[in-house]
Design a protein around this motif. Structure first.
Motif, PDB file in Angstrom:
ATOM      1  N   GLN A 179       8.838  21.012  66.845  1.00 12.60           N
ATOM      2  CA  GLN A 179       9.777  19.917  67.091  1.00 12.60           C
ATOM      3  C   GLN A 179       9.174  18.610  66.577  1.00 12.60           C
ATOM      4  O   GLN A 179       7.986  18.357  66.720  1.00 12.60           O
ATOM      5  N   PRO A 180      10.022  17.762  66.012  1.00 21.66           N
ATOM      6  CA  PRO A 180       9.461  16.516  65.475  1.00 21.66           C
ATOM      7  C   PRO A 180       8.990  15.584  66.590  1.00 21.66           C
ATOM      8  O   PRO A 180       7.978  14.917  66.443  1.00 21.66           O
ATOM      9  N   VAL A 181       9.716  15.484  67.706  1.00 23.25           N
ATOM     10  CA  VAL A 181       9.319  14.564  68.773  1.00 23.25           C
ATOM     11  C   VAL A 181       8.996  15.378  70.030  1.00 23.25           C
ATOM     12  O   VAL A 181       9.656  16.366  70.321  1.00 23.25           O
ATOM     13  N   GLU A 182       7.982  14.935  70.745  1.00 26.42           N
ATOM     14  CA  GLU A 182       7.632  15.588  72.013  1.00 26.42           C
ATOM     15  C   GLU A 182       8.592  15.106  73.099  1.00 26.42           C
ATOM     16  O   GLU A 182       8.962  13.927  73.111  1.00 26.42           O
ATOM     17  N   PRO A 183       8.990  15.972  74.017  1.00 21.42           N
ATOM     18  CA  PRO A 183       9.786  15.463  75.147  1.00 21.42           C
ATOM     19  C   PRO A 183       8.926  14.555  76.023  1.00 21.42           C
ATOM     20  O   PRO A 183       7.716  14.731  76.127  1.00 21.42           O
TER      21      PRO A 183
ATOM     22  N   VAL B 293      14.119  26.409  87.414  1.00 20.15           N
ATOM     23  CA  VAL B 293      14.807  25.285  86.777  1.00 20.15           C
ATOM     24  C   VAL B 293      13.963  24.728  85.628  1.00 20.15           C
ATOM     25  O   VAL B 293      12.772  24.475  85.798  1.00 20.15           O
ATOM     26  N   SER B 294      14.606  24.583  84.479  1.00 21.17           N
ATOM     27  CA  SER B 294      13.932  23.964  83.338  1.00 21.17           C
ATOM     28  C   SER B 294      14.852  22.920  82.735  1.00 21.17           C
ATOM     29  O   SER B 294      16.063  23.113  82.696  1.00 21.17           O
ATOM     30  N   MET B 295      14.263  21.846  82.284  1.00 22.80           N
ATOM     31  CA  MET B 295      15.027  20.821  81.559  1.00 22.80           C
ATOM     32  C   MET B 295      14.028  19.872  80.927  1.00 22.80           C
ATOM     33  O   MET B 295      12.832  19.939  81.216  1.00 22.80           O
ATOM     34  N   SER B 296      14.495  19.017  80.009  1.00 17.31           N
ATOM     35  CA  SER B 296      13.567  18.071  79.397  1.00 17.31           C
ATOM     36  C   SER B 296      14.308  16.800  79.001  1.00 17.31           C
ATOM     37  O   SER B 296      15.503  16.820  78.753  1.00 17.31           O
ATOM     38  N   VAL B 297      13.544  15.708  78.985  1.00 25.18           N
ATOM     39  CA  VAL B 297      14.111  14.414  78.605  1.00 25.18           C
ATOM     40  C   VAL B 297      13.267  13.831  77.484  1.00 25.18           C
ATOM     41  O   VAL B 297      12.034  13.888  77.532  1.00 25.18           O
ATOM     42  N   TYR B 298      13.936  13.294  76.482  1.00 18.57           N
ATOM     43  CA  TYR B 298      13.228  12.645  75.378  1.00 18.57           C
ATOM     44  C   TYR B 298      13.379  11.147  75.526  1.00 18.57           C
ATOM     45  O   TYR B 298      14.292  10.659  76.192  1.00 18.57           O
ATOM     46  N   PRO B 299      12.498  10.369  74.845  1.00 17.89           N
ATOM     47  CA  PRO B 299      12.669   8.915  74.872  1.00 17.89           C
ATOM     48  C   PRO B 299      14.050   8.539  74.326  1.00 17.89           C
ATOM     49  O   PRO B 299      14.563   9.178  73.405  1.00 17.89           O
TER      50      PRO B 299
ATOM     51  N   ASP C 128       6.673  26.218  94.695  1.00 21.64           N
ATOM     52  CA  ASP C 128       6.326  27.635  94.610  1.00 21.64           C
ATOM     53  C   ASP C 128       5.759  27.983  93.237  1.00 21.64           C
ATOM     54  O   ASP C 128       4.782  28.715  93.136  1.00 21.64           O
ATOM     55  N   SER C 129       6.395  27.449  92.207  1.00 19.17           N
ATOM     56  CA  SER C 129       5.902  27.788  90.865  1.00 19.17           C
ATOM     57  C   SER C 129       6.404  26.736  89.887  1.00 19.17           C
ATOM     58  O   SER C 129       7.142  25.833  90.255  1.00 19.17           O
ATOM     59  N   GLY C 130       6.020  26.899  88.632  1.00 18.94           N
ATOM     60  CA  GLY C 130       6.491  26.014  87.585  1.00 18.94           C
ATOM     61  C   GLY C 130       5.644  24.764  87.461  1.00 18.94           C
ATOM     62  O   GLY C 130       4.668  24.575  88.185  1.00 18.94           O
ATOM     63  N   ARG C 131       6.021  23.920  86.493  1.00 13.34           N
ATOM     64  CA  ARG C 131       5.292  22.679  86.307  1.00 13.34           C
ATOM     65  C   ARG C 131       6.226  21.624  85.742  1.00 13.34           C
ATOM     66  O   ARG C 131       7.295  21.933  85.201  1.00 13.34           O
ATOM     67  N   ILE C 132       5.816  20.389  85.895  1.00 14.04           N
ATOM     68  CA  ILE C 132       6.582  19.289  85.319  1.00 14.04           C
ATOM     69  C   ILE C 132       5.612  18.502  84.462  1.00 14.04           C
ATOM     70  O   ILE C 132       4.692  17.857  84.968  1.00 14.04           O
ATOM     71  N   MET C 133       5.759  18.635  83.163  1.00 19.52           N
ATOM     72  CA  MET C 133       4.811  18.025  82.246  1.00 19.52           C
ATOM     73  C   MET C 133       5.268  16.616  81.881  1.00 19.52           C
ATOM     74  O   MET C 133       6.435  16.380  81.554  1.00 19.52           O
ATOM     75  N   PHE C 134       4.334  15.696  81.975  1.00 19.05           N
ATOM     76  CA  PHE C 134       4.614  14.308  81.621  1.00 19.05           C
ATOM     77  C   PHE C 134       3.352  13.730  81.015  1.00 19.05           C
ATOM     78  O   PHE C 134       2.290  13.771  81.650  1.00 19.05           O
ATOM     79  N   GLU C 135       3.427  13.252  79.821  1.00 19.79           N
ATOM     80  CA  GLU C 135       2.263  12.732  79.104  1.00 19.79           C
ATOM     81  C   GLU C 135       1.102  13.714  79.146  1.00 19.79           C
ATOM     82  O   GLU C 135      -0.036  13.352  79.394  1.00 19.79           O
ATOM     83  N   GLY C 136       1.446  14.985  78.958  1.00 16.54           N
ATOM     84  CA  GLY C 136       0.411  16.001  78.871  1.00 16.54           C
ATOM     85  C   GLY C 136      -0.193  16.421  80.187  1.00 16.54           C
ATOM     86  O   GLY C 136      -1.150  17.193  80.223  1.00 16.54           O
ATOM     87  N   ARG C 137       0.329  15.914  81.279  1.00 19.39           N
ATOM     88  CA  ARG C 137      -0.238  16.310  82.565  1.00 19.39           C
ATOM     89  C   ARG C 137       0.856  16.933  83.433  1.00 19.39           C
ATOM     90  O   ARG C 137       2.033  16.565  83.312  1.00 19.39           O
ATOM     91  N   ASN C 138       0.459  17.858  84.315  1.00 17.63           N
ATOM     92  CA  ASN C 138       1.415  18.483  85.224  1.00 17.63           C
ATOM     93  C   ASN C 138       1.565  17.591  86.455  1.00 17.63           C
ATOM     94  O   ASN C 138       0.651  17.446  87.264  1.00 17.63           O
ATOM     95  N   LEU C 139       2.738  16.986  86.592  1.00 16.30           N
ATOM     96  CA  LEU C 139       2.952  16.045  87.698  1.00 16.30           C
ATOM     97  C   LEU C 139       2.814  16.707  89.063  1.00 16.30           C
ATOM     98  O   LEU C 139       2.464  16.059  90.047  1.00 16.30           O
ATOM     99  N   LEU C 140       3.111  18.002  89.104  1.00 14.40           N
ATOM    100  CA  LEU C 140       3.069  18.678  90.400  1.00 14.40           C
ATOM    101  C   LEU C 140       1.644  18.799  90.922  1.00 14.40           C
ATOM    102  O   LEU C 140       1.420  18.980  92.108  1.00 14.40           O
TER     103      LEU C 140
ATOM    104  N   ARG D 191      15.407  22.357  75.195  1.00 10.67           N
ATOM    105  CA  ARG D 191      14.936  21.128  74.579  1.00 10.67           C
ATOM    106  C   ARG D 191      15.937  20.692  73.531  1.00 10.67           C
ATOM    107  O   ARG D 191      16.210  21.423  72.601  1.00 10.67           O
ATOM    108  N   ILE D 192      16.530  19.536  73.700  1.00 10.48           N
ATOM    109  CA  ILE D 192      17.481  19.048  72.712  1.00 10.48           C
ATOM    110  C   ILE D 192      17.008  17.662  72.294  1.00 10.48           C
ATOM    111  O   ILE D 192      17.218  16.680  72.998  1.00 10.48           O
ATOM    112  N   ALA D 193      16.320  17.620  71.158  1.00 10.45           N
ATOM    113  CA  ALA D 193      15.773  16.336  70.704  1.00 10.45           C
ATOM    114  C   ALA D 193      16.896  15.447  70.207  1.00 10.45           C
ATOM    115  O   ALA D 193      17.874  15.932  69.650  1.00 10.45           O
ATOM    116  N   PRO D 194      16.737  14.170  70.424  1.00  9.09           N
ATOM    117  CA  PRO D 194      17.787  13.271  69.940  1.00  9.09           C
ATOM    118  C   PRO D 194      17.840  13.302  68.419  1.00  9.09           C
ATOM    119  O   PRO D 194      16.815  13.440  67.749  1.00  9.09           O
TER     120      PRO D 194
END
Lengths: 361, 506, 482
Positions: free
Chosen positions: A13-17, A42-48, A81-93, A357-360
Motif C-alpha cells: 500500500q502506498p500510505v500506511e493507515p 472486529v477489524s477496521m482502519s483509518v487513514y490520514p 480478549d484478543s486482537g490489537r489496535i496499531m497506532f504509530e507502530g505500537r499496539n494501543l491495547l 484497508r481502503i486508502a484514500p
C-alpha cells in the motif's frame, strides 16, 4: 484470522493507515452470568484525512471499539480478549498507562455524544481546554491560554477571550459541543474519535458541527472515526463505512459503493427502511423483514468461492458448515475494497482475506 | 448574592419564631409550669411560705396568669431587636432601668379594708449619688414588692385552707388546682375563731403591713427615678410602642443572674467543641470515603463501611460512659480527666508547654485544654464518620461514571488527577449539603456530651434550666442554639454558592 | 383499581425480601430483634418478684393454703401480649390457608390491636367514671379490673370500629375473628388483676423461716423491686456470699446468683434489662409509627397539591430540620410529664421530617406519571388517587428509612433516660447506664457493659436491617454495588 499473512499486502500500500484495529475482541464481566462479548473479530482502519464512519444500532460495539483504542474501557469488568489496535507502530491495547496518557488527548482525541454533561460543571471552559494543552504540550500557562483561545476561535466561538472565563452551564448544547471539539483539537491530534457527536443536537446545529469537523479535518489532515447511527450523516461526511451488528463488522466499503450496492442483508435492510421522498409506500419495511428472508443470503461470491453472509439469528438449517464452530465468523473481501462479514466455511478459512484497508484516493 | 443573603436572613426570622414559640408553649403548658422547678427547690427550703412567695413573685413578674400567647408576645418584645411595649431607659451606668411598677391591689377588701392611701415625701440627692440612691431604692422596691406579692398569695392560701376546713359546699368553689379566688367567696362569713380564721386574719394583717411598706418603697423609687430623665435605651420609633434596641434575655431566676451573662460564658465552649470536632470528622471521613470509592468492593471499602456502621450504632451516651469509666476513671486507666474544660490550676498556667529549670515538664494552658477535650471530642465525632464517608463514597461513585470524567480521561488526565481535581471536586458539593444535616445533630449531641463530661457549655446550662424550669434560660438557650444552627446553615449555603458556579443567587 | 400499585408492590417486596435474606448481617439483626421481642413480651413471666406459686405452711409443714401471686399480678396488656405471641406467631409461620403469610401478619396485628383497644378504652372509661384525669396515663400498663358494664361497652365499641375499618375482606369472613377479639379483650380487662398481693420481702423472710414454700420465676426480681442491703453486687455473686445478706445462707434466696449484678439502689440488672426490652421495642415501634403516619400524610399533601400548600408546609419541615432536634427533645422531655406515652409522642412528633421529605419527593415524581394522570382523568376522587394509587408506590423509601428511624428512636430513648428525663418507674437501659458513673465518682463496670451492649446491639440490628433493605430496594445503589 492471521494478521501476519497480510503483512506483504499492506506493505504494497502506498500510505500506511493511521490506526488499524485488527481482530479485536472485548468482553465484560456480568456478575454471576456468563461474560458478555461486546465485540469479537472486529477489524477496521483509518487513514490520514480520511473519515471512517462506524454505523450500527445501539449496543452493537461501535463505542466499545473506540473506547478500547483509548484504553478507556474500565478493566475490570472489561477485558481485551484478543486482537490489537496499531497506532504509530505500537499496539494501543498493550501500552502502559503512562504512555497511554500521552496518546489520549495528545495524539488521539475523542468527543462524545452528550455535550450537556461531558464538560465538568465546576471549571471554566478555559480551564478545561487549557488542562488538555498543559498536559500534552510543554508550554507556559499563558501560552496555553493563547492556544486555547485560538482553538475556540477555530471552532467558531465568538469572543473567545471572554468566553474562556465562562462556565459550561452558560453555554447552549451546540456551543458546548464546539467547546468539546476545541478541547479535542487544541493539541493537534492526528486522529479524532467522534462518538455520535451530533446525536443530542438539533438538526441545524448538527449540520454546523459536522461542517466544522470536516473543515478542521481538511486543514489539519487528521483522520477521523465518526461513530453514528444516522445514515444521512454517513452519506454526507464519510469516506469509508464500517457497518456493525452484534459486535461484528457486517460490511466494510467505500461510502459510494456501499450506498449504491449494499451486499450484506442487514445493510440492505438498513437502506430499505429509509423512506425516500419520491416513493409512495403503503408501509415501511423493517430491517427484520429483509434479514429474515433466506433469499437475501444467496448468490454472494468471493475469490474463495460462494460465501454466506454472517447473521447471528440465522436458522441452523440454513447455515453453511463451518471450519471451526468456535470461530464462526470472518470478514471476507468479496471484491476489491468490499468486505462482508461471512460464515467462516472451510473455503473461507483456506483463503484468508486481507484486513479491511481502503486508502484514500 | 446580597439579595439572596438578605432573603435567607429574613426567612430565618419565622424559623426562629416558630421554634421559640414551640418551646414556649411546651414550657408554659407543661403541668406545673415554672413553679414545678421551684417545688423541687422547695424540697430543700425549710420555709414553705418562702416557696409560695417566690412562686407568687414569678407569676406576677412573668404575668403567668395571662394568655400564653400574650406571654410569648411579651417575651418576644424584649428579645427581638424591634421591641414593642414600653421603651426601657438606660442609666448612666449602662443598666436598663424601668419606672417601678404599680402594686397589685390588696385582696378581700370587703372583709379586711385596705390601708388608706398615702403620699411619701422624699428628697433625692444630686449628682452621681442619685444613681446610687436610685439603684438602692429600686432594689428595696423590688424586695418589698416581692414580699407583698407573696403575702397576697399567702392570703389566698389561707383562704383556701379555711374553705377546705369548712368543707362542702364551699369547696366546690375552689379552683381545680386547689387555689381560692377571693372574689368567689364574698358571701363567706368570716366571723368566729376557728384556727383557720385566725390564720386568715393574721395573713390579712401581714398583707396590709407589707403593702404599706412596698407602697412607700415604690413611691420613693419613683421619685428618684423621675428626678432625672434617663435616656431611652435604643432607638424609639413610636414612643412607648416600638423601639429598636439590643436583645434583652432577662434574668435567670435560678441563678439570679442575667441570662446573657450565662450564655456568653457557655456558648463559646459549645462552639469551640463543635469547631474542633467538625474538621476531624471531615478529615477522617472524606479520605475514607474517597479511598473506599476508588477501591470499590475491595477490602478497604468493605471493612471501613462495616466499621463505620458499627461506630454509627454506638450511642453517644454509651461511648461517654465507657470513656469516662475505662479511660478517665482512676479505677481503670485514668489517662484523661473525668470532667471540666480546664484543670483547677489552669488560670496560673503558661499558654504553651515548657520545661522549668528543675527539669519538670509543665503542660501549659493549651495542652491542658486539649487533654480535657480529647474524650468529649472523641464522643462527638465518631458518629459523623459513617454518615459522611458513606455520602462521600456515594457521591464519588456517581461522579466516577459521569460523562465529564470520561472526557477528562480522554484528554489524557492521569487517574490521580481525575480523582482529585474532577471527581472529588464535584463530590464536594453534596458534602457541603451534608453539613446542613450534620450540624444540628452535632449541636444536639454536644448537649449530651457536655452533660456527661460536665463541661460548662450550653448543654449543661440547658439541662440545669430544664430541671429548675427556668423559663428565661430555656428560651434563651433555645434561641441561641437555633440561631447558631441557622447561621451555620447559612454559612454552608454561601460555601455551596462559592463552590458551584451553576448556582445563581438572584 | 387497587391492582396497579398493589400488584407491582407485592412482587417488588418479595424480591426485596429475598435480597435482604441473603445478607447475614440483616438476618443476625432480625434474630436479635426477635430475642428482644420475646423478652419484651414474656419479661413478666421471666423476671418477677411475685412467686408463681406460694404455699403457706403450718407449724408441722402442712400446706395451709395455695396462692398464685404472679397470675394476680399480670395485667390485661401482659396477658394480651403473651396470648397473641404464643398463639399468633406459630400461626403466622406455620399456619396454612388462603391468606398467605403477610395476610396472617395483618390479621394478627389487627386483632391484637382491637383487643388492646378494648383494654385501653375500658381503662379510660373506668377513670372517667372515677373522675381521675391524665395523671393515670401511666396506669395503662397496669390496669386494674373494673365494673363489667363499662368493660362490655368498650369491647362493643372496639368491635364496631374494627368492623367499620375499610379493608377488602368481606364482613362475613371478618365477623368471627372480630367477635373473638372482642371477647378476649372483654375477659382480659374484666378478670385480669394487675394487683400486687404479696410483700416480696416478707415472702423471702417467711421462706427462710420455713413458713412458706414459693415457686419463683427464673429471676425473682422485677424491674421495680429493690433491696437496700443488696446495692452494688458484682455479677455472678451468690446472695449468701454478699456480706450484707450473708444471713440468708442456706435458704433458697441465699443460694440464688445475681447473674449480672445489682444497681445502685439494689435492683437486679438482668431483671431490669429484660423489662427494659419492652420500653425500647415499644418506643422504637410506636414513635416511628407516629412519625411515619405524620410524615407520610404531610409529605403526601405537599407532593400532591404543590403550590402554596407545599410552600407553607415545607417551611415547617425546614424549621424542624434546621433545629437541633435532640436539643428540643431534651427540653420537651424535661418539661413534660415523665411518661412512656408522652415520650413516644414527642419522639414521633420531632422526627417526621425525613418521612415527609421522602414522600414529598416521591409524590412529586408520581404526580406526573401516566397511571396517576390516568386515574385522575378517569374522575377518581382525590382520596382514591392519593391513597390507592400513589401511596403504595410512593411509600417505599419511607418504609426503608423506618428501620433507621427505629434505631434512632431507641438511641434517643436511651439518651433521654440517661439524662434522667426518661419515663418514671420504668426499667430502661439508658437509666441503668447512667447509674454506672454515680455521683460518688466510682465506676460500676457491669452497669455500663451489659445495658450498653443491649443498646448497641439493638441499634445495630435495626441499622443493619435498614442497610440491607436500602441496598435491596434502591436501584441506584444496587447498580453502584456491582
Amino acid at each position: 484470522m492471521a494478521a501476519h499473512d497480510t503483512i506483504a499486502t499492506t506493505a504494497s500500500q502506498p500510505v500506511e493507515p493511521l490506526m488499524s484495529v485488527e481482530d479485536l475482541a472485548v468482553s465484560f464481566d456480568n456478575g454471576s452470568g456468563p461474560r458478555i462479548q461486546a465485540v469479537a473479530g472486529v477489524s477496521m482502519s483509518v487513514y490520514p484525512r480520511q473519515t471512517l464512519a462506524v454505523v450500527g444500532e445501539s449496543g452493537c460495539g461501535k463505542s466499545v471499539t473506540a473506547m478500547s483504542s483509548m484504553q478507556l474501557i474500565p478493566r475490570p469488568p472489561g477485558r481485551f480478549d484478543s486482537g490489537r489496535i496499531m497506532f504509530e507502530g505500537r499496539n494501543l491495547l498493550e501500552l502502559p498507562e503512562r504512555e497511554m496518557l500521552k496518546v489520549r488527548g495528545g495524539k488521539i482525541a475523542m468527543i462524545f455524544q452528550e455535550p450537556m454533561t461531558s464538560l465538568n460543571p465546576v471549571y471554566t471552559i478555559g480551564d478545561q481546554i487549557m488542562e488538555a494543552v498543559l498536559l500534552h504540550q510543554a508550554v507556559s500557562p499563558d501560552e496555553a491560554a493563547r492556544i486555547a483561545i485560538k482553538a475556540m476561535a477555530d471552532v467558531g466561538i465568538r469572543d473567545p477571550e471572554g468566553r474562556m472565563r465562562a462556565y459550561p452551564h452558560q453555554f447552549s448544547g451546540g456551543m458546548r459541543q464546539r467547546v468539546m471539539i476545541a478541547m479535542a483539537l487544541a493539541c493537534r491530534p492526528s486522529l479524532l474519535l467522534a462518538d455520535e457527536p451530533t446525536t443530542a443536537l438539533d438538526v441545524t446545529i448538527q449540520k454546523q458541527i459536522l461542517e466544522l469537523l470536516r473543515g478542521l479535518q481538511q486543514s489539519t489532515g487528521m483522520g477521523m472515526m465518526l461513530i453514528t447511527h444516522n445514515l444521512g450523516v454517513v452519506a454526507e461526511n464519510a469516506d469509508v463505512v464500517c457497518c456493525m451488528y452484534a459486535g461484528r463488522v457486517v460490511e466494510y466499503a467505500p461510502v459510494t459503493e456501499l450506498f449504491d450496492r449494499p451486499l450484506h442483508p442487514y445493510t440492505r435492510g438498513l437502506f430499505r427502511c429509509i423512506p425516500g421522498l419520491s416513493e409512495l409506500r403503503n408501509r415501511l419495511v423493517t430491517v427484520e423483514e429483509v434479514v429474515t428472508d433466506p433469499r437475501e443470503y444467496q448468490g454472494l461470491r468471493s475469490e474463495a468461492g460462494p460465501v454466506v453472509p454472517w447473521w447471528p439469528f440465522m436458522d441452523q438449517s440454513q447455515r453453511p458448515s463451518l471450519d471451526d464452530p468456535s470461530r464462526p465468523y470472518a470478514l471476507v473481501e468479496v471484491s476489491p475494497n468490499r468486505w462482508v462479514g461471512c460464515w467462516r466455511t472451510p473455503e473461507v478459512a483456506r483463503h484468508p482475506s486481507r484486513p479491511p484497508r481502503i486508502a484514500p484516493a | 448574592m446580597a439579595t439572596y443573603l438578605l432573603r435567607r436572613l429574613l426567612l430565618m426570622i419565622p424559623t426562629v419564631l416558630g421554634i421559640t414559640l414551640m418551646v414556649f408553649l411546651l414550657v408554659a403548658l407543661a403541668p406545673g409550669g415554672i413553679g414545678a422547678g421551684l417545688a423541687v427547690q422547695g424540697g430543700q427550703m425549710s420555709d414553705t411560705s418562702k416557696v409560695a412567695q417566690m412562686q407568687a413573685y414569678l407569676e406576677d413578674r412573668y404575668g403567668l396568669n395571662d394568655n400564653v400567647f400574650v406571654q410569648y408576645a411579651r417575651w418576644l418584645g424584649r428579645v427581638s431587636p424591634l421591641k414593642f411595649g414600653t421603651t426601657p431607659l438606660v442609666a448612666p451606668t449602662g443598666d436598663l432601668v424601668r419606672e417601678p411598677r404599680d402594686l397589685p391591689e390588696p385582696v378581700m377588701t370587703w372583709a379586711f379594708p385596705a390601708p388608706a392611701a398615702f403620699v411619701v415625701q422624699y428628697t433625692v440627692p444630686s449628682g452621681d449619688a442619685l444613681i446610687e440612691d436610685f439603684k438602692r431604692l429600686q432594689r428595696e422596691a423590688e424586695g418589698t414588692r416581692r414580699t407583698y406579692v407573696g403575702s397576697v398569695r399567702g392570703m389566698k392560701d389561707a383562704l383556701a385552707d379555711h374553705v377546705r376546713a369548712l368543707g362542702a359546699p364551699w369547696t366546690a368553689r375552689l379552683e381545680p388546682k386547689g387555689g381560692a379566688d377571693p372574689e368567689r367567696f364574698r358571701d363567706l362569713s368570716l366571723d368566729g375563731d376557728a384556727p383557720t380564721l385566725v390564720k386568715l386574719r393574721s395573713a390579712a394583717a401581714a398583707m396590709h403591713a407589707s403593702w404599706t411598706e412596698a407602697e412607700a418603697s415604690r413611691q420613693r423609687a419613683t421619685i428618684a427615678f423621675l428626678a432625672r430623665p434617663y435616656p431611652a435605651a435604643g432607638f424609639e420609633i413610636i414612643p412607648n410602642a416600638f423601639s429598636l434596641g439590643a436583645p434583652d434575655f432577662g434574668v435567670a431566676f435560678s441563678r439570679n443572674r442575667p441570662v446573657w451573662d450565662l450564655i456568653a460564658t457557655a456558648l463559646p465552649v459549645t462552639i469551640l467543641i463543635n469547631f474542633i470536632a467538625f474538621p476531624i470528622i471531615y478529615l477522617v471521613a472524606v479520605p475514607t470515603g474517597v479511598l473506599a470509592s476508588v477501591r470499590r468492593g475491595g477490602a478497604f471499602d468493605v471493612i471501613s463501611g462495616l466499621m463505620f456502621l458499627l461506630l454509627y450504632s454506638v450511642p453517644v451516651v454509651l461511648t461517654g460512659v465507657f470513656a469516662i469509666g475505662f479511660l478517665a476513671n482512676n479505677q481503670y486507666l485514668g489517662w484523661f480527666p473525668v470532667s471540666g474544660l480546664h484543670d483547677s490550676a489552669a488560670a496560673t498556667m503558661t499558654f504553651m508547654p515548657y520545661t522549668d529549670v528543675a527539669g519538670t515538664w509543665h503542660r501549659g494552658w493549651l495542652l491542658d485544654m486539649v487533654w480535657h477535650l480529647a474524650l468529649p471530642v472523641l464522643c462527638l465525632v465518631y458518629a459523623g464518620f459513617a454518615v459522611l464517608s458513606k455520602q462521600t463514597r456515594a457521591a464519588m461513585l456517581e461522579n466516577f461514571s459521569s460523562d465529564y470524567v470520561r472526557t477528562a480521561r480522554a484528554k489524557g488526565v492521569p487517574s490521580r488527577d481525575v480523582i482529585i481535581s474532577h471527581v472529588l471536586r464535584n463530590s464536594l458539593l453534596p458534602l457541603i449539603t451534608m453539613f446542613v444535616g450534620i450540624f444540628p445533630a452535632m449541636l444536639g449531641g454536644s448537649v449530651v456530651v457536655e452533660r456527661i463530661f460536665t463541661i460548662p457549655g450550653m448543654g449543661s446550662l440547658v439541662i440545669e434550666a430544664i430541671n429548675l424550669r427556668d423559663r428565661e434560660l430555656i428560651l434563651a438557650n433555645t434561641f441561641m442554639i437555633s440561631s447558631v444552627s441557622l447561621l451555620a446553615l447559612l454559612l454552608a449555603d454561601i460555601l455551596y454558592a462559592l463552590c458551584d458556579p451553576r448556582v445563581a443567587y438572584d | 383499581m387497587r391492582g396497579i400499585g398493589a400488584q407491582e408492590a407485592k412482587g417488588f417486596w418479595a424480591d426485596a425480601w429475598d435480597r435482604v435474606r441473603r445478607r447475614p448481617g440483616a438476618m443476625l439483626g432480625m434474630a436479635w430483634i426477635a430475642v428482644m421481642g420475646f423478652f419484651a413480651v414474656f419479661a413478666p413471666l421471666i423476671a418477677n418478684a411475685h412467686p408463681i406459686r406460694l404455699e403457706r405452711l403450718g407449724a408441722e409443714g402442712q400446706v395451709l393454703s395455695v396462692e398464685w401471686p404472679l397470675l394476680a399480678y399480670l395485667s390485661p396488656t401482659d396477658w394480651l401480649l403473651m396470648i397473641a405471641t404464643a398463639f399468633g406467631v406459630p400461626w403466622v409461620f406455620f399456619g396454612a390457608g388462603r391468606l398467605g403469610r403477610s395476610g396472617r401478619i395483618g390479621v394478627l396485628i389487627g386483632l391484637t390491636m382491637q383487643a388492646g383497644a378494648t383494654i385501653v378504652l375500658a381503662a379510660l372509661l373506668i377513670w372517667a367514671a372515677e373522675g381521675s384525669g391524665i395523671e393515670s396515663l401511666e396506669r395503662l400498663t397496669r390496669l386494674e379490673s373494673g365494673p363489667w358494664p363499662l368493660v362490655l361497652a368498650s369491647a362493643i365499641i372496639a368491635a364496631v370500629v374494627a368492623i367499620a375499618v375499610p379493608i377488602a375482606a368481606p364482613l362475613a369472613r371478618r365477623i368471627g375473628p372480630i367477635l373473638g377479639a372482642a371477647a378476649l379483650g372483654f375477659v382480659l380487662s374484666w378478670l385480669a388483676g394487675g394487683q400486687s398481693l404479696v410483700n416480696h420481702e416478707q415472702v423471702i423472710l417467711d421462706e427462710a423461716a420455713g413458713k412458706v414454700r414459693a415457686t419463683w420465676t427464673l429471676i425473682p426480681w422485677s424491674s421495680q423491686y429493690t433491696r437496700s442491703d443488696m446495692v452494688g453486687i458484682p455479677p455472678g455473686t451468690r446472695v449468701a456470699d454478699w456480706e450484707k445478706t450473708a444471713s440468708f445462707k442456706g435458704t433458697p434466696f441465699g443460694e440464688r446468683r445475681v447473674l449480672l449484678g445489682t444497681d445502685a439502689i439494689g435492683g437486679d440488672v438482668l431483671g431490669q434489662m429484660l423489662w427494659a426490652c419492652r420500653l425500647s421495642i415499644s418506643i422504637g415501634l410506636v414513635s416511628t409509627g407516629i412519625s411515619v403516619v405524620l410524615g407520610v400524610t404531610i409529605g403526601a399533601l405537599m407532593g400532591f397539591f404543590g403550590g402554596w400548600v407545599d410552600l407553607l408546609l415545607y417551611r415547617v419541615v425546614e424549621i424542624f430540620m434546621s433545629v437541633p432536634t435532640l436539643f428540643v427533645l431534651i427540653v420537651a422531655a424535661g418539661v413534660l410529664p415523665r411518661n412512656t406515652y408522652v415520650m413516644m409522642a414527642i419522639i414521633g412528633f420531632f422526627s417526621w421530617t425525613g418521612a415527609a421529605r421522602f414522600t414529598r419527593a416521591e409524590f412529586l415524581k408520581l404526580r406526573k406519571m401516566d397511571f396517576v394522570q390516568a386515574a385522575q382523568a378517569a374522575g377518581l376522587p382525590v382520596r382514591a388517587v392519593l391513597f390507592r394509587h400513589m401511596l403504595p408506590n410512593g411509600i417505599t423509601p419511607v418504609l426503608v428509612d423506618a428501620s433507621f428511624a427505629i434505631a434512632a428512636a431507641i438511641t434517643i430513648e436511651a439518651t433521654l433516660s440517661f439524662l434522667g428525663l426518661g419515663p418514671d418507674g420504668q426499667a430502661s437501659w439508658g437509666k441503668l447506664l447512667s447509674s454506672a458513673t454515680a455521683a460518688t465518682g466510682t465506676f460500676v463496670w457491669w452497669l455500663a457493659v451489659f445495658p450498653g451492649l443491649a443498646i448497641f446491639l439493638s441499634v445495630l440490628s435495626y441499622n443493619m436491617l435498614g442497610e440491607a433493605m436500602r441496598d435491596a430496594i434502591d436501584p441506584k445503589l444496587r447498580k453502584a454495588a456491582h
